[in-house]
Design a protein around this motif. Structure first.
Motif, short mmCIF file in Angstrom:
data_model
loop_
_atom_site.label_atom_id
_atom_site.label_comp_id
_atom_site.label_asym_id
_atom_site.label_seq_id
_atom_site.Cartn_x
_atom_site.Cartn_y
_atom_site.Cartn_z
N TRP A 5 0.82 -1.20 0.00
CA TRP A 5 0.00 0.00 0.00
C TRP A 5 0.86 1.26 0.00
O TRP A 5 0.54 2.23 -0.65
CB TRP A 5 -0.95 -0.02 1.20
CG TRP A 5 -1.86 -1.18 1.12
CD1 TRP A 5 -1.84 -2.30 1.88
CD2 TRP A 5 -2.88 -1.39 0.14
NE1 TRP A 5 -2.80 -3.19 1.48
CE2 TRP A 5 -3.46 -2.65 0.40
CE3 TRP A 5 -3.38 -0.63 -0.93
CZ2 TRP A 5 -4.50 -3.17 -0.35
CZ3 TRP A 5 -4.42 -1.15 -1.68
CH2 TRP A 5 -4.96 -2.40 -1.40
N PHE A 9 1.78 4.33 -3.20
CA PHE A 9 1.78 5.79 -3.16
C PHE A 9 3.15 6.38 -3.45
O PHE A 9 3.26 7.51 -3.93
CB PHE A 9 1.19 6.28 -1.84
CG PHE A 9 -0.27 5.94 -1.74
CD1 PHE A 9 -1.16 6.45 -2.67
CD2 PHE A 9 -0.73 5.05 -0.79
CE1 PHE A 9 -2.50 6.11 -2.64
CE2 PHE A 9 -2.07 4.70 -0.75
CZ PHE A 9 -2.96 5.23 -1.68
N CYS A 44 -14.37 16.19 6.23
CA CYS A 44 -14.18 15.01 7.08
C CYS A 44 -12.89 14.29 6.68
O CYS A 44 -12.41 14.40 5.54
CB CYS A 44 -15.37 14.08 6.91
SG CYS A 44 -15.36 12.67 8.05
N CYS A 45 -12.33 13.53 7.61
CA CYS A 45 -11.15 12.71 7.31
C CYS A 45 -11.48 11.56 6.34
O CYS A 45 -10.57 10.97 5.76
CB CYS A 45 -10.60 12.07 8.59
SG CYS A 45 -9.99 13.24 9.79
N ASP A 46 -12.76 11.27 6.21
CA ASP A 46 -13.21 10.11 5.43
C ASP A 46 -12.51 10.05 4.06
O ASP A 46 -12.56 11.02 3.29
CB ASP A 46 -14.73 10.21 5.25
CG ASP A 46 -15.33 8.90 4.75
OD1 ASP A 46 -14.85 8.39 3.72
OD2 ASP A 46 -16.26 8.41 5.40
N SER A 47 -11.90 8.90 3.79
CA SER A 47 -11.11 8.76 2.56
C SER A 47 -11.94 8.83 1.29
O SER A 47 -11.41 9.03 0.20
CB SER A 47 -10.36 7.42 2.60
OG SER A 47 -11.28 6.36 2.69
N ARG A 48 -13.27 8.69 1.45
CA ARG A 48 -14.12 8.70 0.24
C ARG A 48 -14.54 10.10 -0.18
O ARG A 48 -15.15 10.26 -1.24
CB ARG A 48 -15.40 7.87 0.53
CG ARG A 48 -15.12 6.43 0.87
CD ARG A 48 -16.34 5.78 1.47
NE ARG A 48 -16.70 6.40 2.74
CZ ARG A 48 -17.78 6.09 3.45
NH1 ARG A 48 -18.61 5.16 3.02
NH2 ARG A 48 -18.04 6.70 4.59
N GLU A 50 -12.98 13.34 -1.04
CA GLU A 50 -11.71 13.98 -1.36
C GLU A 50 -11.98 15.37 -1.94
O GLU A 50 -12.37 15.51 -3.10
CB GLU A 50 -10.97 13.11 -2.39
CG GLU A 50 -9.61 13.62 -2.78
CD GLU A 50 -8.73 13.90 -1.57
OE1 GLU A 50 -8.39 15.08 -1.39
OE2 GLU A 50 -8.43 12.96 -0.82
N ARG A 66 -9.13 18.90 7.76
CA ARG A 66 -10.01 17.73 7.79
C ARG A 66 -9.99 17.17 9.21
O ARG A 66 -8.92 17.05 9.81
CB ARG A 66 -9.55 16.67 6.77
CG ARG A 66 -9.68 17.18 5.35
CD ARG A 66 -9.18 16.18 4.32
NE ARG A 66 -10.11 15.07 4.11
CZ ARG A 66 -10.03 14.23 3.08
NH1 ARG A 66 -9.07 14.36 2.18
NH2 ARG A 66 -10.90 13.25 2.95
N ASN A 70 -16.07 16.42 10.25
CA ASN A 70 -16.04 17.82 9.76
C ASN A 70 -16.72 18.81 10.72
O ASN A 70 -17.60 19.57 10.34
CB ASN A 70 -16.63 17.95 8.34
CG ASN A 70 -17.93 17.17 8.14
OD1 ASN A 70 -17.91 16.03 7.66
ND2 ASN A 70 -19.04 17.77 8.51
N CYS A 108 -21.39 9.23 6.89
CA CYS A 108 -20.26 9.64 7.73
C CYS A 108 -20.15 8.70 8.93
O CYS A 108 -21.07 8.60 9.75
CB CYS A 108 -20.44 11.08 8.20
SG CYS A 108 -19.04 11.67 9.19
#
Ligand SMILES: [Zn+2]
Length: 212
Positions: A5, A9, A44-48, A50, A66, A70, A108
């Motif tokens: 992973w 990146f 939000c920190c949510d990875s989805r 962006e 973030r 949020n 969320c």
């Protein structure tokens, strides 16, 4: 195979360096002398979710913080380490942004856990962080406890955005710039299901299509 992973990146960076960075040389050259974003975004920190992709922005466009769910916390000038409040202070006082956008989203996890009352005392930091929406959660359960869980969650996700806007106005440097007509605050809601981006309409008291 956990290292795959991070390798992914590292390779992603090389692709950025060869392509995006080369293609945007002029932009990066301009950005060397400093940043002048006009918009701060709280997401939000949510990875989805962006922000740069959803809003089609470039480096230098958005000053982003973030955090879990949020949230804008209340104005609490004490000796604690307030990361979001520090970012807000810098954006408003140093960068002089003209807009602060709080962008929440559907599905969320932070809001879902707050709704379920899961954080309680079981976490060191998350429980206290989301505790500011405890009264909103209780109100949603009182009013809509018999409705499907997905509706309750959407209600709390959206009310929490409005609550963050109310907290924003408790920061004196925010309210002062708002009174001067130099700063505008916005509540947006990204629906992962449909791809819709909704905006809070304070006069109607609900979220609807973007007015711009
Ligand atoms: Zn979230």
């Amino acid at each position: 195979m956990p290292m795959q992973w991070i390798r992914r990146f590292a390779q992603g960076y090389r692709t950025f360096r060869q392509n995006y960075f080369e293609e945007h040389q002029r932009l990066f050259h301009e950005l060397r002398s400093g940043q002048e974003p006009k918009v701060m975004l709280v997401a939000c920190c949510d990875s989805r979710v962006e922000p740069a992709i959803i809003l089609d922005s470039e480096p230098g466009d958005l000053f982003i913080v973030r955090n879990i769910a949020n949230l804008i916390p209340p104005y609490e000038p004490d000796s604690h380490r307030h990361g979001t409040s520090a970012a807000l202070e810098f954006a408003v006082n140093n960068l002089g942004v003209n807009h602060v956008v709080v962008m929440g989203h559907a599905e969320c996890g932070g809001i879902a856990a707050a709704l379920a009352g899961e954080f309680g005392t079981a976490t060191e930091f998350i429980g206290p962080w989301v505790s500011s929406i405890g009264p909103l959660r209780d109100a949603v359960i009182d009013e809509a406890g018999s409705r499907p869980a997905s509706e309750q969650q959407r209600l709390l996700e959206q009310r929490s955005i409005v609550h963050s806007l109310e907290n924003l106005a408790t920061f004196p440097f925010v309210s002062q710039r708002m009174a001067e007509g130099e700063l505008f605050i916005h509540g947006w809601y990204f629906d992962i299901h449909t791809g819709d981006l909704l905006a809070y309409d304070p006069e109607a008291g609900r979220f609807g299509p973007l007015p711009f």
